[in-house]
Design an enzyme around this catalytic site. Structure first.
Site, PDB file in Angstrom:
ATOM      1  N   MET A 246      10.820  61.945  65.277  1.00  0.00           N
ATOM      2  CA  MET A 246      11.339  60.596  65.517  1.00  0.00           C
ATOM      3  C   MET A 246      10.733  59.655  64.488  1.00  0.00           C
ATOM      4  SD  MET A 246      11.067  60.211  69.672  1.00  0.00           S
ATOM      5  CE  MET A 246       9.495  61.102  69.808  1.00  0.00           C
TER       6      MET A 246
ATOM      7  N   GLY B 158      10.141  61.632  59.597  1.00  0.00           N
ATOM      8  CA  GLY B 158      10.228  62.059  58.209  1.00  0.00           C
ATOM      9  C   GLY B 158       9.350  61.254  57.268  1.00  0.00           C
TER      10      GLY B 158
ATOM     11  N   TYR C 286      21.453  63.700  55.851  1.00  0.00           N
ATOM     12  CA  TYR C 286      20.531  63.284  54.803  1.00  0.00           C
ATOM     13  C   TYR C 286      20.711  64.177  53.568  1.00  0.00           C
ATOM     14  CZ  TYR C 286      18.578  60.224  58.328  1.00  0.00           C
ATOM     15  OH  TYR C 286      18.431  59.234  59.274  1.00  0.00           O
TER      16      TYR C 286
ATOM     17  N   ARG D 116      15.179  72.290  59.309  1.00  0.00           N
ATOM     18  CA  ARG D 116      16.173  71.696  60.206  1.00  0.00           C
ATOM     19  C   ARG D 116      17.502  71.631  59.477  1.00  0.00           C
ATOM     20  NH1 ARG D 116      16.549  68.896  65.040  1.00  0.00           N
ATOM     21  NH2 ARG D 116      18.213  67.317  65.143  1.00  0.00           N
TER      22      ARG D 116
ATOM     23  N   HIS E  94      25.411  60.091  60.731  1.00  0.00           N
ATOM     24  CA  HIS E  94      25.510  58.699  61.173  1.00  0.00           C
ATOM     25  C   HIS E  94      26.933  58.161  61.009  1.00  0.00           C
ATOM     26  CE1 HIS E  94      21.293  58.683  61.758  1.00  0.00           C
ATOM     27  NE2 HIS E  94      20.957  58.673  60.485  1.00  0.00           N
ATOM     28  N   GLU E  95      27.725  58.784  60.168  1.00  0.00           N
ATOM     29  CA  GLU E  95      29.105  58.343  59.946  1.00  0.00           C
ATOM     30  C   GLU E  95      30.115  59.117  60.792  1.00  0.00           C
ATOM     31  OE1 GLU E  95      29.111  57.472  55.230  1.00  0.00           O
ATOM     32  OE2 GLU E  95      28.016  59.239  55.881  1.00  0.00           O
TER      33      GLU E  95
ATOM     34  N   ARG F 280      20.261  65.768  73.205  1.00  0.00           N
ATOM     35  CA  ARG F 280      20.757  65.448  74.553  1.00  0.00           C
ATOM     36  C   ARG F 280      20.197  66.355  75.641  1.00  0.00           C
ATOM     37  NH1 ARG F 280      21.072  62.343  77.301  1.00  0.00           N
ATOM     38  NH2 ARG F 280      23.009  62.377  78.482  1.00  0.00           N
TER      39      ARG F 280
ATOM     40  N   CYS G 163      19.902  55.234  76.392  1.00  0.00           N
ATOM     41  CA  CYS G 163      20.449  53.904  76.096  1.00  0.00           C
ATOM     42  C   CYS G 163      20.358  53.594  74.607  1.00  0.00           C
ATOM     43  CB  CYS G 163      19.717  52.845  76.909  1.00  0.00           C
ATOM     44  SG  CYS G 163      17.968  52.633  76.452  1.00  0.00           S
TER      45      CYS G 163
ATOM     46  N   ALA H 160      11.616  44.249  85.313  1.00  0.00           N
ATOM     47  CA  ALA H 160      10.413  43.575  84.834  1.00  0.00           C
ATOM     48  C   ALA H 160       9.318  43.627  85.885  1.00  0.00           C
ATOM     49  CB  ALA H 160      10.733  42.129  84.459  1.00  0.00           C
TER      50      ALA H 160
END
Length: 699
Positions: free
Chosen positions: A25, A58, A173, A221, A259-260, A301, A350, A398
């Site tokens: 991450m 990374g 990447y 990976r 990402h695209e 996931r 989320c 909260a």
């Protein structure tokens, strides 16, 4: 039982005590000027919670490979020093740590530090919608120098005391860009046909292996499915896996998506374990080529160890990488090992405080665990110098966070909530299809408070009669939340007009035509609730089938829009005066939920002025001056919130020290991430104020 999860395994010469890898991450902690203290605190807390093998975010192998200003670059001595500190801390805590070697390629942001403003480098000059730029096609010299940079990065990992490296060749990447026809349009030794497109990842691996020798573990990976048009064909992916094994990979971790990509991969709408099928296919390809002993790591996931157990039991996956679940609960492994999975704080996918922040510079954290990324700032202190007594007023997110923080710090605390159940506005989101785990967050937080002996008084609205008891306390956290805002609009008091809270409470009472005034996140959630159905969540197989990702992945998977549910019977219109519908929703999620609403036939109107509400609907004026009626049987107001601060006045008059959090502090731009973060900080502030008073009295 988690028999398969808790079996040891080997990755090269490394023995790993169980099958859960803490996946990489990017945290935006990597470049903090703190000597690596925050990074070390983050990783060691997870190791103390049972993480065995940790893969870092990374580290760019050279300045051109940096994903942005928050990425560390291995050429930077300060970054190397921070990594050394983190690796030493992980070892001291009893864990193992692998450094991920990274190059963003065309996903690098233009003008990254150390590049002198040069455009990103990539196999070919193909525009990137992610970085919004056309990269520079690499010369052959730049290609070979980048291969060497990966090798230098591996050498540095070894010198810094890491136990292994992971080469980042997935998620779109640089290395992945070389394998995909979409982004590799070269016609030289590094592209032009499938074999030459695979050359770059294989040469990188060979160079890394040569740099560290045969005994140092090297993970790679790779992308199991790019999920973009003209991405890497499955046949090339399978062949690449075999070639990587031939070149000395000790394990292959399998990611999916770019990402695209038009296909959601990490959002809550994706069923758990969906993408394991690609790791299973990689394993079968390795077996067929005689490399069946090379471990394969599935990812994406998973948020429960029971899901990992199911996949591991199938025999076609050797390990499972989980990343965001370690943000939500650093002790997910130990709690599950002890048979207490019901107490695990679940990742709810989320993406707001993690993935969305990782694309910028803000510190990555977690909605359900706001200490994530702030462990050095808020260390656990189970034994306070003096045990205080506190009250938390309000049991929304909260308030629940403030209460558990105070109790974890060793103080006495009681919670008072005016409603008959805890959770506040978060309960509304939990009703939306695909967000069932939101309700789990409230249930598990309530269970934790019970285990910490924190009384929660439901149906108790604090008033003046409570002041004598409150004055005996060391402080109060006020987290009374918000109420729906009621706009000054003609017709707002008509009987068919209701606020969003009432609509969430009884959606079945609304008629076939509904107009929603307001277009923020609450309105979008309500639209999903009103146009959804009661069918169970899809299985991974059903989800893949809906995306046209069949037994043999096609070259072009379907998009999220084509996978959305069919148009329902309710006619829904969502309106907003200005800006985009759902503008407050995080960028990694908004495109998915908006595509679903459009596919369900929801009408989305922006740049309208509300003139009046009539018995027939809402009269609006469009930007061009056209006056029109939006016919509706019911009109729902989702026009924001107002802070509930009546209790603040009571506390102030009584001289009771208090801190505010969540909606009680500020209703503007309110969201759950901010609410839990403020609950954490308000708890620490009220304790610090009390400690300061105790210190003054002791003088």
């Amino acid at each position: 039982m988690l028999d398969h999860v808790f079996r040891p395994c080997r990755i090269g010469g490394l023995t790993v005590p169980h099958r859960i890898v803490m996946g990489a991450m990017h945290l935006n902690l990597e470049t903090l000027d703190d000597g690596g203290a925050a990074l070390a605190a983050f990783y060691t807390e997870r190791v103390r919670g049972g993480a065995a093998l940790v893969v870092t975010g990374g580290s760019a192998v050279d300045p051109a490979g940096s994903g942005g200003p928050g990425y560390g670059v291995l050429d930077d001595a300060k970054h190397r020093s921070a990594l050394r500190t983190a690796a030493r801390a992980v070892h001291d805590a009893g864990g193992l740590i692998a450094l991920q070697l990274f190059h963003a390629g065309r996903y690098a942001l233009p003008g990254a530090p150390g590049t002198d403003g040069a455009p990103p480098l990539a196999p070919s000059a193909v525009y990137s919608r992610f970085s919004r730029t056309v990269p520079q096609a690499m010369t052959e010299g730049q290609v070979t120098e980048t291969v060497a940079a990966f090798a230098r990065g591996a050498e540095r990992a070894y010198e810094l005391g890491f136990d292994a490296v992971e080469v980042m060749g997935s998620e779109g990447y640089l290395i992945n860009q070389f394998t995909a026809p979409l982004t590799n349009r070269r016609d030289d030794a590094w592209g032009g046909d499938a074999g030459r497109r695979r050359r770059f990842p294989v040469e990188v691996l060979r160079a890394v292996r040569a740099a560290v020798g045969p005994a140092f573990p090297v993970l790679f990976r790779m992308s199991g499915a790019d999920l973009v048009e003209d991405g890497t064909p499955w046949e090339d992916t399978a062949m690449l896996a075999v070639e990587l094994a031939d070149a000395g990979a000790d394990a292959l971790a399998v990611g999916v998506g770019w990402h695209e990509s038009p296909v959601p991969t990490v959002q809550a709408q994706v069923p758990a374990g969906t993408w394991a099928v690609y790791a299973q296919r990689v394993k079968r390809a390795l077996r067929a080529a005689g490399h069946g002993t090379v471990p394969v790591v599935a990812s994406n996931r998973f948020n429960r160890l029971a899901q990992a157990e199911e996949v591991l039991a199938g025999g076609d996956v050797d390990l499972v990488a989980m990343a965001r679940p370690f943000l939500a609960d650093p002790a997910i492994v130990d709690k599950s090992r002890a048979g207490d999975s019901a107490s695990v704080d679940l990742c709810i996918a989320c993406n707001e405080a993690c993935i969305d922040r990782s694309f910028g510079t803000e510190r990555v954290s977690c909605l359900v665990n706001p200490r994530a990324g702030h462990e050095h700032e808020f260390p656990a202190r189970p034994s306070p110098a003096r045990r205080g007594s506190y009250a938390v007023i309000g049991a929304g997110l909260a308030g629940l966070e403030a209460a558990r923080t105070l109790a974890r710090l060793g103080h006495r605390v009681e919670v008072y909530e005016a409603a008959d159940e805890p959770g506040g506005q978060f309960r509304l989101a939990a009703r939306v299809p695909g967000k069932a785990d939101f309700a789990e967050t409230v249930r598990r937080r309530s269970r934790e408070l019970a285990g910490l002996n924190v009384p929660v008084h439901l149906g108790h609205r604090v008033g003046a009669e409570d002041v004598p008891a409150l004055r005996t306390l060391d402080g109060v956290v006020l987290a009374t939340g918000v109420r729906p805002h009621r706009p000054d609009l003609p017709g707002v008091d008509l009987p068919h007009v209701l606020d969003y809270a009432r609509a969430f409470a009884d959606p079945g009472a609304l008629g076939p035509r509904v107009a929603v005034i307001g277009g923020g996140g609450i309105a979008v959630d309500l639209a999903h609730l009103l146009t959804g159905d009661s069918a169970p969540a899809p299985t991974p197989e059903e989800f893949l089938a809906s995306l046209s990702v069949t037994a043999q992945p096609p070259a072009v998977p379907g998009s999220a829009a084509t996978a959305a549910p069919a148009v329902g019977s309710r006619r829904l219109t969502v309106m907003r005066r200005s800006g985009r519908i759902g503008a407050g929703i995080g960028p990694s999620t908004r495109w998915v939920v908006m595509a679903e609403l459009r596919a369900r036939g929801v009408r989305l109107l922006t740049d309208v002025t509300y003139e009046e509400i009539t018995r027939d609907g809402v009269v609006v004026v469009a930007a061009g001056g056209e006056r029109r009626l939006i016919a509706a049987d019911h009109v729902v107001l989702a026009t924001g919130q107002e802070s509930r601060r009546e209790t603040a006045a009571v506390l102030h008059r009584a001289g009771v020290p208090f801190e505010t959090a969540g909606g009680a502090a500020d209703s503007r731009s309110l969201n759950a991430v901010r609410a839990t973060a403020q609950g954490l900080r308000a708890a620490h502030r009220i304790v610090q104020r009390a400690e300061a008073r105790w210190a003054r009295r002791a003088e």
